[in-house]
Design an enzyme around this catalytic site. Structure first.
Site, PDB file in Angstrom:
ATOM      1  N   CYS A  88       1.464  67.710  21.267  1.00 59.82           N
ATOM      2  CA  CYS A  88       0.224  68.266  20.741  1.00 59.82           C
ATOM      3  C   CYS A  88      -0.660  67.132  20.256  1.00 59.82           C
ATOM      4  CB  CYS A  88       0.424  69.255  19.600  1.00 59.82           C
ATOM      5  SG  CYS A  88       1.182  70.786  20.123  1.00 59.82           S
ATOM      6  N   GLU A  99      19.301  54.894  31.972  1.00 59.73           N
ATOM      7  CA  GLU A  99      17.836  54.886  31.956  1.00 59.73           C
ATOM      8  C   GLU A  99      17.271  55.140  33.364  1.00 59.73           C
ATOM      9  OE1 GLU A  99      15.602  55.194  29.947  1.00 59.73           O
ATOM     10  OE2 GLU A  99      13.806  54.402  30.897  1.00 59.73           O
ATOM     11  N   LYS A 149       4.826  63.213  25.579  1.00 57.08           N
ATOM     12  CA  LYS A 149       5.182  61.979  24.893  1.00 57.08           C
ATOM     13  C   LYS A 149       5.147  62.218  23.392  1.00 57.08           C
ATOM     14  CE  LYS A 149       4.418  57.151  25.917  1.00 57.08           C
ATOM     15  NZ  LYS A 149       5.539  57.007  26.836  1.00 57.08           N
ATOM     16  N   TRP A 154       1.381  71.252  23.515  1.00 55.90           N
ATOM     17  CA  TRP A 154       2.711  71.295  24.123  1.00 55.90           C
ATOM     18  C   TRP A 154       3.410  72.437  23.405  1.00 55.90           C
ATOM     19  CZ3 TRP A 154       7.853  70.669  22.524  1.00 55.90           C
ATOM     20  CH2 TRP A 154       8.781  70.447  23.550  1.00 55.90           C
ATOM     21  N   LYS A 172      14.846  58.296  34.176  1.00 57.37           N
ATOM     22  CA  LYS A 172      13.511  58.134  34.759  1.00 57.37           C
ATOM     23  C   LYS A 172      13.428  58.935  36.054  1.00 57.37           C
ATOM     24  CE  LYS A 172      11.909  56.701  32.335  1.00 57.37           C
ATOM     25  NZ  LYS A 172      11.685  56.194  31.015  1.00 57.37           N
ATOM     26  N   ASN A 188      -0.597  70.363  14.752  1.00 54.55           N
ATOM     27  CA  ASN A 188       0.501  69.714  15.490  1.00 54.55           C
ATOM     28  C   ASN A 188       1.709  69.735  14.571  1.00 54.55           C
ATOM     29  OD1 ASN A 188       2.188  67.985  16.938  1.00 54.55           O
ATOM     30  ND2 ASN A 188       1.191  66.145  16.154  1.00 54.55           N
ATOM     31  N   GLY A 189       2.842  70.234  15.071  1.00 59.15           N
ATOM     32  CA  GLY A 189       4.056  70.288  14.248  1.00 59.15           C
ATOM     33  C   GLY A 189       4.638  71.687  14.286  1.00 59.15           C
ATOM     34  N   HIS A 228      36.904  59.180  36.812  1.00 56.31           N
ATOM     35  CA  HIS A 228      37.497  60.105  35.839  1.00 56.31           C
ATOM     36  C   HIS A 228      36.868  61.497  35.912  1.00 56.31           C
ATOM     37  CE1 HIS A 228      39.962  57.016  34.051  1.00 56.31           C
ATOM     38  NE2 HIS A 228      38.900  56.218  33.990  1.00 56.31           N
ATOM     39  N   GLU A 274      13.436  62.763  35.435  1.00 57.15           N
ATOM     40  CA  GLU A 274      12.266  63.157  34.646  1.00 57.15           C
ATOM     41  C   GLU A 274      11.005  63.326  35.502  1.00 57.15           C
ATOM     42  OE1 GLU A 274      10.366  61.153  30.623  1.00 57.15           O
ATOM     43  OE2 GLU A 274      11.444  59.891  32.011  1.00 57.15           O
ATOM     44  N   ARG A 311       0.151  63.913  25.223  1.00 55.47           N
ATOM     45  CA  ARG A 311       0.900  64.550  24.139  1.00 55.47           C
ATOM     46  C   ARG A 311       1.134  66.030  24.394  1.00 55.47           C
ATOM     47  NH1 ARG A 311       0.975  61.450  19.400  1.00 55.47           N
ATOM     48  NH2 ARG A 311       1.502  63.323  18.244  1.00 55.47           N
TER      49      ARG A 311
HETATM   50  C1  F6R Z   1      11.531  59.092  28.631  1.00 52.66           C
HETATM   51  C2  F6R Z   1      10.887  59.033  27.333  1.00 52.66           C
HETATM   52  C3  F6R Z   1      11.556  59.680  26.178  1.00 52.66           C
HETATM   53  C4  F6R Z   1      11.332  58.867  24.905  1.00 52.66           C
HETATM   54  C5  F6R Z   1      11.933  59.588  23.692  1.00 52.66           C
HETATM   55  C6  F6R Z   1      11.807  58.774  22.419  1.00 52.66           C
HETATM   56  O1  F6R Z   1      10.808  58.434  29.611  1.00 52.66           O
HETATM   57  O2  F6R Z   1       9.817  58.489  27.195  1.00 52.66           O
HETATM   58  O3  F6R Z   1      12.905  59.863  26.431  1.00 52.66           O
HETATM   59  O4  F6R Z   1      11.939  57.621  25.062  1.00 52.66           O
HETATM   60  O5  F6R Z   1      11.278  60.820  23.518  1.00 52.66           O
HETATM   61  O6  F6R Z   1      10.481  58.449  22.142  1.00 52.66           O
HETATM   62  P1  F6R Z   1      10.122  57.280  21.131  1.00 52.66           P
HETATM   63  O7  F6R Z   1      10.531  56.002  21.725  1.00 52.66           O
HETATM   64  O8  F6R Z   1       8.642  57.397  20.945  1.00 52.66           O
HETATM   65  O9  F6R Z   1      10.874  57.568  19.872  1.00 52.66           O
END
Ligand code: F6R
Length: 620
Positions: free
Chosen positions: A2, A494, A615, A74, A498, A100-101, A517, A501, A27
């Site tokens: 948001c 990771e 994000k 969001w 990626k 937001n929240g 395993h 995602e 966001r």
């Molecule tokens: C994946 C991604 C998320 C963030 C996670 C933590 O590509 O971006 O998994 O890494 O939400 O976010 P931060 O680093 O802002 O605490």
């Protein structure tokens, strides 16, 4: 998660609000809306969908406004829809609010307001706020007093901004969710994040928890929740508007992958010139009391934290990484010599902040490793170290991972140089292992100077076209498994994160030795195995690769340029310049970022805004 924007000042506010919303779309992109004040009172326009849909609706209605607020959503409470989009109003449309929240006690507030005759039109928790304010206005309160009283009733986390009919101010406050004030020449701004208004001003005030801001044509005024006037420093951010714009790129993600040589240079600048890491705020000896380290983080940052904890263990310093959402409720025992490091790009991730608060309430010392100066994590931890990656807009974290790991490598060297750890005197020793020749159990640090060549090495990987070709070649696979060991293990996790995602394909990451395993049962000729090699203990990873190869799985190796044996053993190879094995994971990861990016491009996915994600996750 948001995005909020607000503007008060000279001229028309609407264009700045719409620009701000576009800049904040990372966001949340379920719906967007604005509330502007004009001759007719308060005009609200909101639509389900991305900000383009809102832009069209605003243009159709010829909306104008002297000041106003906006929101990009969001969804948490209530599905994406026009009705659930913000701003929310009271029944008469006198009060408009963006939020937001999460308001935890919204159900009881709704019940109470309903009993008072209020009717609700959305399923959101946020809608209680304009109704609470309207009730106070009806009782004769001023808008500011009404806002304060309403906010006092809320439990949970919130950043809020409000406009009221027949009043020319914007009222805003924050509690557990971010809100920054932008100080411009001809107007002032409020936003969840600095990139929202970077093209209008680079002067910002990071609001403190429970600050209340009043913005109008004359300027701004800050008070505590109790009404006491407060002064907050105006800081100039060193991000430019161009940093937060796509420029010639189709996607922010690709721009941010390509930016890594430059962002890493910024991360390392002034910190790695000599034989010892120089970290501002951490002079030699400042970490000598640390006996052990616990990292808390989520998602990509958790993978960086895992990487960091491996580097520390290799230096004989007890270290572990915990997912922040677990630590917050099931913490690790700590002492006054434990350093709890919260790794968070945004510095606003609710799960990570919850962990940080738990750690702050313990005897442990806390440190935030973050990209955002003025973020909640930076302010709440005892110390902060900034990764200096520049703004990251793509929802999938890329350049910040590289800068986090590089920062943690420097921090690991500083801790080692300071003699952190429990030490041999206390009977703590590195267990002997049966690692391949050439590897040592305790490393005093990355090979002196190697980290300085990281930006150049990353550049070589960024310019390699291999990942694009392989993304096409293996586009029809059923699943993608990523494996690695040592620092290659968090990189495998990771790489899989990626990939899933942004492509929405099935991708999993495993410790290479773990495949046999259980997961091996899933391996067929349609499972692509992406194996990360770092130059340390690769022989074992090669054994694991062969276990999958025998089941017909195609293998993509990612490893050092000179590793001919591996190159010959695998079906495809993505090489990176030979380097210290401790840093090799950063280079391998850039190949994996590119692999995910191209695989998503082939599938025509919304790369910068993957479905269901946003994000900066500011709810637990
Ligand atoms: C994946 C991604 C998320 C963030 C996670 C933590 O590509 O971006 O998994 O890494 O939400 O976010 P931060 O680093 O802002 O605490």
């Amino acid at each position: 998660m948001c995005g909020i924007i607000g503007r008060a000042g000279d001229g028309d506010a609407l264009a700045s609000l719409l620009t701000g919303l576009k800049n904040l779309e990372y966001r949340g992109y379920d719906s967007a809306g604005v509330a502007v004040r004009n001759r007719d009172g308060i005009d609200v326009c909101k639509r389900e969908g991305e900000t383009d849909v809102l832009d069209a609706a605003v243009a159709e209605r010829n909306l104008t406004g002297d000041s106003g607020i906006g929101h990009t959503r969001w969804s948490t409470h209530g599905a994406p829809s026009d009705a659930n989009a913000h701003p929310h109003t009271d029944e008469d449309g006198r009060v408009a609010v963006v939020h937001n929240g999460i308001i935890r006690n919204y159900e009881s507030l709704r019940r109470e307001l309903r009993e008072d005759g209020h009717r609700f039109t959305s399923e959101t928790d946020s809608e209680v706020v304009p109704h609470l304010v309207a009730r106070e206005l009806d009782a004769g309160a001023t808008p500011e007093a009404a806002f304060r009283t309403a906010v006092d009733r809320l439990e949970g986390s919130y950043a809020l901004a409000m406009v009221v009919e027949d009043d020319d101010a914007i009222y805003a406050t924050r509690h557990g969710s971010p809100l920054v004030l932008g100080v411009g020449d001809d107007g002032n701004y409020l936003a969840s994040d600095v990139p929202a208004f970077l093209e209008f001003t680079d002067r910002v005030i990071y609001l403190e928890e429970d600050d209340l801001a009043v913005l109008d044509e004359e300027g701004y005024r800050l008070t505590t929740r109790g009404g006491e006037t407060v002064e907050r420093a105006v800081e100039t951010v060193d991000w430019t508007a161009g940093d937060a714009q796509k420029g010639v790129y189709t996607h922010f993600m690709r721009k941010e992958i390509d930016e890594q040589p430059a962002s890493l240079r910024q991360t390392l600048e002034g910190r790695s010139e000599g034989p010892e890491a120089v970290l501002e705020g951490f002079p030699p000896g400042s970490l000598s009391e640390v006996s052990d380290v616990v990292f808390v983080a989520c998602g990509t940052s958790y993978h960086a934290a895992m990487y960091g904890s491996t580097l520390l263990r290799r230096r004989g310093i007890p270290a572990t990484a915990m997912r922040a959402n677990e630590f917050a409720h099931d913490p690790m025992p700590v002492s006054d010599r434990t350093l709890v490091i919260a790794v968070t790009q945004s510095g606003e991730t609710a799960d990570t902040l919850a962990s940080l608060r738990v750690a702050n309430g313990s005897p442990a010392r806390t440190l935030a490793v973050t990209n955002v100066v003025g973020s909640s994590a930076a302010r709440e931890a005892n110390d902060a170290m900034f990764i200096r990656a520049g703004p990251e807009i793509g929802v999938a974290a890329t350049k910040t991972f590289s800068s986090q790991v590089a920062s943690l490598a420097l921090l690991a060297d500083r801790l080692y140089a300071d003699g952190a750890g429990i030490g041999a005197d206390a009977g703590v020793r590195m267990p002997a292992t049966s690692m391949a020749e050439g590897s040592s159990t305790t490393d005093g640090g990355t090979e002196a100077g190697t980290i300085r060549s990281l930006p150049e090495d990353v550049e070589t990987v960024v310019n390699d076209g291999g990942a694009s070709r392989l993304a096409k070649q293996y586009a029809d696979a059923d699943s993608y498994f990523f494996i690695g060991r040592g620092v290659g293990y968090p990189v495998a996790l990771e790489g899989a994160l990626k990939f899933k995602e942004i492509t929405y394909e099935h991708a999993e990451g495993f410790a290479a030795g773990e495949l046999k395993h259980g997961p091996l049962a899933l391996v067929t000729p349609s499972t692509v195995i992406v194996a990360v090699f770092t130059g340390r203990d690769d022989e074992r990873t090669l054994h694991n690769v062969r276990e999958a190869q025998t089941r017909g799985a195609p293998i993509i190796g990612v490893g050092p340029e000179s590793a001919t044996e591996i190159r010959e053993a695998v079906d495809e190879y993505l090489p990176f310049p030979d380097t210290d094995p401790e840093l090799a994971g950063i280079l391998a990861n850039v190949h994996l970022q590119l692999l995910a990016y191209h695989a998503a491009e082939i599938r025509d996915r919304a790369i910068d805004k993957p479905r269901n994600l946003a994000k900066s996750v500011t709810v637990e």
